[in-house]
Design a protein around this motif. Structure first.
Motif, PDB file in Angstrom:
ATOM      1  N   VAL A  54     -11.516 -15.132   8.920  1.00 49.72           N
ATOM      2  CA  VAL A  54     -10.821 -13.565   7.983  1.00 49.72           C
ATOM      3  C   VAL A  54     -12.200 -12.359   7.379  1.00 49.72           C
ATOM      4  N   TYR A  55     -11.850 -11.276   7.568  1.00 52.47           N
ATOM      5  CA  TYR A  55     -12.501 -10.234   7.287  1.00 52.47           C
ATOM      6  C   TYR A  55     -12.232  -8.795   6.048  1.00 52.47           C
ATOM      7  N   LEU A  56     -12.893  -8.886   5.951  1.00 51.54           N
ATOM      8  CA  LEU A  56     -12.339  -7.445   4.298  1.00 51.54           C
ATOM      9  C   LEU A  56     -12.898  -6.308   4.778  1.00 51.54           C
ATOM     10  N   LEU A  57     -12.398  -5.976   5.914  1.00 50.14           N
ATOM     11  CA  LEU A  57     -12.745  -4.357   6.842  1.00 50.14           C
ATOM     12  C   LEU A  57     -12.777  -3.360   5.474  1.00 50.14           C
ATOM     13  N   PRO A  58     -13.325  -2.192   5.392  1.00 53.86           N
ATOM     14  CA  PRO A  58     -13.955  -1.530   7.185  1.00 53.86           C
ATOM     15  C   PRO A  58     -15.754  -2.590   6.909  1.00 53.86           C
ATOM     16  N   ASP A  76     -11.829  -0.431  -5.557  1.00 53.04           N
ATOM     17  CA  ASP A  76     -11.982   0.282  -3.445  1.00 53.04           C
ATOM     18  C   ASP A  76     -11.094  -0.670  -2.948  1.00 53.04           C
ATOM     19  N   LEU A  77      -9.895  -1.528  -4.201  1.00 53.04           N
ATOM     20  CA  LEU A  77      -9.620  -2.269  -2.826  1.00 53.04           C
ATOM     21  C   LEU A  77      -8.208  -1.587  -2.172  1.00 53.04           C
ATOM     22  N   PRO A  78      -7.608  -0.750  -2.967  1.00 51.98           N
ATOM     23  CA  PRO A  78      -6.849   0.427  -1.375  1.00 51.98           C
ATOM     24  C   PRO A  78      -6.988   0.646  -0.593  1.00 51.98           C
ATOM     25  N   ALA A  79      -8.535   0.834  -0.869  1.00 53.70           N
ATOM     26  CA  ALA A  79      -9.220   1.284   0.689  1.00 53.70           C
ATOM     27  C   ALA A  79      -9.598   0.039   1.574  1.00 53.70           C
ATOM     28  N   ARG A  80      -9.533  -0.992   1.426  1.00 50.48           N
ATOM     29  CA  ARG A  80     -10.116  -2.220   2.158  1.00 50.48           C
ATOM     30  C   ARG A  80      -8.209  -2.274   2.850  1.00 50.48           C
ATOM     31  N   VAL A  81      -8.599  -3.758   4.197  1.00 50.41           N
ATOM     32  CA  VAL A  81      -7.571  -4.043   4.897  1.00 50.41           C
ATOM     33  C   VAL A  81      -8.523  -5.737   5.331  1.00 50.41           C
ATOM     34  N   LEU A  82      -7.184  -6.861   5.056  1.00 51.41           N
ATOM     35  CA  LEU A  82      -7.742  -7.438   5.308  1.00 51.41           C
ATOM     36  C   LEU A  82      -6.792  -8.176   6.345  1.00 51.41           C
ATOM     37  N   SER A  83      -8.082  -8.423   7.573  1.00 49.86           N
ATOM     38  CA  SER A  83      -7.894  -9.563   8.593  1.00 49.86           C
ATOM     39  C   SER A  83      -8.025 -10.701   8.758  1.00 49.86           C
TER      40      SER A  83
END
Length: 419
Positions: free
Chosen positions: A162-166, A199-206
């Protein structure tokens, strides 16, 4: 001619613009730039920033230590930066962030290397997401996978990464345990990320699934990317979603590299009493960038430039210090431009751009203007503001002496053009 003017003169010559060349008449008053102390706004930033305020003008505000990340390639083929700290600023009201990345491919593919086509992807993953507003923590519950592809002789030894992108650094990477000889692994593991609600709306969970190899490179079994800006946070029950192959996403397909947060205001002539200021002033307070896309080498080094157009004299440009190795660089840098009249705002454009110093290159930016395409009756290429940018500039014009707090996507299609 001082060193700064020398550099600007050289840039003009290289771009084919000699002294005196301009689309705009020399009779137009051009704002002059300076940097102003921001002590009176420090209470909004909270503790920890007092040392960043300068007592003199025209000096960079140094808030973060300069750090250079070390790089290593992990067994899945992803490039990990060293544990470079990602720092954030707290401040007052700012509009909600939105992820403006074009997602017709895998965001993780922008900074991954290796062959991801050895196994035909199949199966799905069950997970749940919860966010604690009080503690500002994101909980990622990885429950199980089902019907995974077979990596070796009708079996796989799968785990989930799991990554919390970017943020693609090692501090963002988390893994489950490896489940041996199964295509239907059960994990029931929870990962925790500290992330501001803003910041949540700018993050992508991979979330990617891998087969563990002891002697060779691990094999990719599929992935899922969740844009947190579009997630339904009222959904508390676990959800199933299909795993996807890693589709290469071209950097040219990205319409925004992140979101820039700043405040801006116009101070009309004489509005502060006793004839002060003598001319109007435009204040630009550059706060931070959120969700800046990393490169394959990791989190970038960045600085921000600003210029007020038209700029016949070539001296209105200002820039922040360089923040190294961060996908959320904090600048806390205020720039002030003198020489404005209220009527000039209709004709002017505040251009804010983000740069990578080595190799030198513009990552994108924003332009605040009326978007009319004209300045003082002349057609100019820099009057091309988007609807959101026009709305911010309109608020500045309509609300003198008031800070306008905003967040805007960093446009990658910004065409740099001289006035």
């Amino acid at each position: 001619m001082n060193e700064r003017e020398d550099d600007k003169h050289q840039e003009q010559k290289e771009s084919g613009q000699e002294d005196g060349e301009s689309l705009i008449s020399n009779a137009i008053t051009i704002p002059q730039s300076r940097t102003r102390n921001v002590t009176k706004r420090n209470e909004i930033l909270g503790s920890g920033f007092e040392d960043s305020v300068e007592e003199s003008e025209n000096k960079e505000r140094r808030i973060l230590p300069s750090t250079s990340p070390t790089l290593q390639i992990d067994s899945e083929g992803d490039i990990d930066s060293g544990s470079t700290e990602i720092n954030y600023t707290r401040f007052g009201s700012v509009t909600s962030l939105t992820s403006h990345h074009m997602m017709n491919g895998s965001l993780m593919s922008l900074y991954s290397v290796g062959d991801f086509g050895d196994v035909v992807v199949s199966g799905r993953i069950q997970f749940s997401l919860q966010y604690d507003v009080r503690t500002e923590e994101l909980y990622v519950h990885i429950i199980r996978c089902q019907d995974l592809a077979s990596a070796r002789k009708n079996r796989s030894d799968p785990y989930v990464k799991v990554y919390l992108l970017p943020d693609n650094t090692s501090r963002s990477k988390k893994k489950t345990a490896v489940r041996r000889k199964t295509l239907n692994p059960v994990y029931d593991e929870t990962m925790t990320y500290k992330v501001r609600r803003l910041d949540l709306p700018a993050r992508v969970l991979s979330m990617s699934v891998w087969h563990m190899e002891r002697m060779r490179r691990n094999l990719f079994l599929g992935e899922l990317e969740v844009r947190l800006g579009q997630w339904d946070w009222s959904q508390n029950q676990p959800t199933w979603q299909n795993l996807q192959p890693r589709v290469q996403l071209s950097p040219e397909a990205i319409i925004s590299r992140g979101t820039i947060l700043f405040s801006i205001k116009f101070v009309p002539p004489g509005s502060e009493g006793r004839g002060n200021p003598a001319t109007g002033e435009l204040h630009i307070w550059l706060r931070e960038i959120v969700g800046l896309l990393p490169t394959k080498r990791g989190a970038p080094n960045t600085y921000v430039k600003s210029v007020v157009l038209p700029d016949e004299s070539g001296v209105s440009g200002q820039q922040t210090r360089v923040v190294r190795g961060s996908v959320s660089p904090v600048f806390n840098h205020t720039m002030v431009y003198d020489g404005f009249q209220s009527s000039d705002l209709i004709q002017a454009c505040a251009e804010i751009t983000v740069w990578n110093p080595h190799p030198s290159g513009c990552l994108g930016g924003v332009r605040l203007s009326t978007g009319s395409g004209l300045s003082y009756g002349q057609s100019v290429c820099w009057m091309d503001s988007t609807e959101d940018e026009i709305n911010v500039w309109s608020s500045v014009i309509q609300s003198p002496n008031s800070w306008v707090d905003t967040s805007l996507p960093i446009r990658t299609n910004l065409q740099l053009c001289s006035d």
